[in-house]
Design a protein around this motif. Structure first.
Motif, short mmCIF file in Angstrom:
data_model
loop_
_atom_site.label_atom_id
_atom_site.label_comp_id
_atom_site.label_asym_id
_atom_site.label_seq_id
_atom_site.Cartn_x
_atom_site.Cartn_y
_atom_site.Cartn_z
N THR A 135 -35.15 89.17 53.70
CA THR A 135 -35.62 87.91 54.48
C THR A 135 -37.12 87.63 54.39
N ILE A 143 -39.96 82.48 54.72
CA ILE A 143 -38.90 81.63 54.72
C ILE A 143 -39.22 80.05 55.43
N ILE A 201 -30.27 88.74 50.71
CA ILE A 201 -29.78 87.97 52.01
C ILE A 201 -28.46 87.35 51.64
N LEU A 216 -29.81 79.68 54.45
CA LEU A 216 -29.61 80.97 54.61
C LEU A 216 -28.40 81.29 55.42
#
Length: 505
Positions: free
Chosen positions: A12, A36, A81, A100
């Motif tokens: 992440t 992110i 991920i 995600l």
């Protein structure tokens, strides 16, 4: 000459790579930080080129640069991920940032639509799971409904490691372990795609070909070799998600083994010998044929401790290690039970066992005597309560673990580890592993038959420490048990409240 296996994991917040020799010894490591994007509430994304591929090429080049002229990379395996949803065109160009895994909660409306289409019972029968924010299928539907121009141009809907493997080899594949989270498009019992009831949304040809994680997907092409430094022709495995690779890297391989991963969020994998459908736990194939997993996850773990450190104004100037040490000094200054303060760390909703995207963080029991130390300890114990609530889901269906391997940065938090063991009543073995990238290297070694699962368990992965639970009549355990009951009661009392408030704003 040293023969090596290359493993790279895209997490992440960080990418890690490792070169491992045929005896399991680490030859070299490399890493790269990234972030992110959270442009809207409930939307959590990453850029496939600027994050995934950029990090992969940077880390691989750093590792390859440490090889002697006669060293050889026998195989490459990557994890990342997931499950993620990335639409790409026929030339493998991303058409938008990737959506995600379960931390992205945008697809509630699509989940409701899917349940209306075929019914919850059929979803569970087909997928072995109910639909939650961890499900990739509704996120594909979100793109189709909200970004029709993207959907029109999409040749494939990929996950993270599928994209990396395709960039390396030109082969568009996905492992069964990740495909199992593309519910309700994957039939768990048959191990195949099934779009019955959804053919108006997409075609099977828009989903990658199914492979086992340990299968060779292809070989590095000239273009991939130029960008990564990995020699052309090197075998590339299908790969898997970071959580499955973490489990393999901790020698979680046999029926009854449980991985407890303490990272930015929490994740659990219990290996089972047959698919088990459950409305709370996620059921999916494992990395190898005839092995399955029952998985669980929490939305917040390490991010909560980082948050409280920031809120309390702890000094970041000396780096993360010093910051953590300062936080833990505060935590140890407070009594077990945090002076009656209970924290619910649902900053981004919660996954197992509640599957409540609208849940939010709460402090309960604060008084005029509450100290900074109490607040710090309450957050750490709150993370433990969330982990315990998730893990107890296994016992509720008779699937208690036989062997527990705990991994991740949270294992350095002695209060967190002891609280979890006390409340669950079992030992945690803290695995000496450097993470999912090491699991990728193990997967590559197993694929080429240079080692065995027994050898991995006995010789490749060692245990740093074992955290045993305190006796049940210990006053600290009684205090924690009462706090856990308060944790659950507080959540239940507030369930749905925050979602209602957001709706009326």
């Amino acid at each position: 000459m040293t023969q090596l296996f290359l493993g790279i994991d895209i997490g992440t917040y960080e990418t890690k790579g490792v070169l491992v020799d045929s005896a399991g010894a680490v030859f070299a490591t490399a890493r790269s930080r990234h972030g992110i994007s959270t442009s809207l509430p409930g939307h959590v994304e990453q850029d496939a080129m600027d994050v995934w591929w950029s990090d992969f090429t940077r880390v691989s080049r750093e590792l390859v640069g440490q090889l002697a002229p006669d060293d050889e990379i026998l195989a490459v395996s990557c994890s990342a991920i997931g499950p993620c949803v990335l639409p790409v065109d026929a030339q493998l160009n991303p058409l938008r940032p990737a959506i995600l895994y379960g931390v992205d909660t945008r697809a509630d409306a699509q989940i409701a639509d899917f349940e209306r289409r075929i019914g919850r019972d059929e979803i569970v029968r087909r997928s072995g799971n109910t639909l939650t924010s961890q499900s990739a299928g509704p996120k594909i539907a979100w793109i189709i409904e909200n970004e029709p121009e993207v959907a029109e141009a999409t040749r494939w809907y990929m996950t993270s490691q599928s994209f990396l493997v395709a960039r390396l080899t030109g082969e568009v594949v996905i492992d069964h372990a990740t495909a199992g989270y593309y519910h309700p498009f994957y039939d768990l019992a048959r191990g195949s795609w099934d779009l019955t009831g959804f053919t108006d949304l997409l075609r099977v040809e828009q989903l990658p070909a199914l492979r086992w994680s340990s299968e060779v997907a292809g070989r590095v092409r000239a273009e991939g070799a130029f960008e990564t430094g990995i020699p052309a022709g090197t075998p590339v495995l299908t790969g898997t998600t970071d959580a499955v690779a973490e489990a393999i890297g901790a020698s979680v391989l046999d029926d009854g083994d449980l991985m407890l991963m303490y990272g930015s969020s929490g994740y659990m994998i219990r290996v089972v010998s047959e698919p088990i459908a459950d409305p709370v736990l996620w059921s999916a194939p494992f990395a190898f044929p005839n092995r399955y997993v029952l998985a669980a996850g929490t939305s917040t773990a390490g991010t909560a401790t980082r948050w409280i450190a920031d809120v309390l104004g702890l000094d970041e100037g000396k780096g993360d290690a010093a910051l953590f040490a300062e936080l833990m000094r505060l935590v140890h200054d407070a009594p077990v039970g945090a002076g009656g303060v209970v924290h619910i760390p649902h900053f981004s909703g919660e996954r197992t066992p509640f599957h409540d995207a609208g849940a939010r963080g709460v402090f309960a029991g604060i008084s005029l005597t509450t100290s900074r130390a109490d607040m710090a300890r309450a957050v750490v114990e709150g993370v433990a309560h969330s982990v315990v609530a998730a893990v107890r889901s296994y016992a509720e269906i008779g699937m208690e673990p036989k062997r527990v391997m705990s991994i991740g940065g949270g294992t350095k938090n002695d209060v967190l580890m002891q609280t979890v063991s006390d409340l669950l009543g079992f030992e945690q073995n803290l695995a000496a592993t450097i993470g999912a990238a090491y699991g990728d290297a193990i997967l590559a070694a197993l694929a080429l038959d240079t080692t065995s699962q027994a050898d991995i368990r006995d010789n490749w992965v060692s245990i740093d420490a074992t955290v045993a639970p305190r006796a049940g009549d210990d006053p600290a355990v009684a205090t924690l048990s009462r706090a856990h009951d308060e944790f659950l009661a507080t959540y239940r009392a507030l369930r749905g409240r925050f979602a209602e408030e957001e709706t009326t704003e």
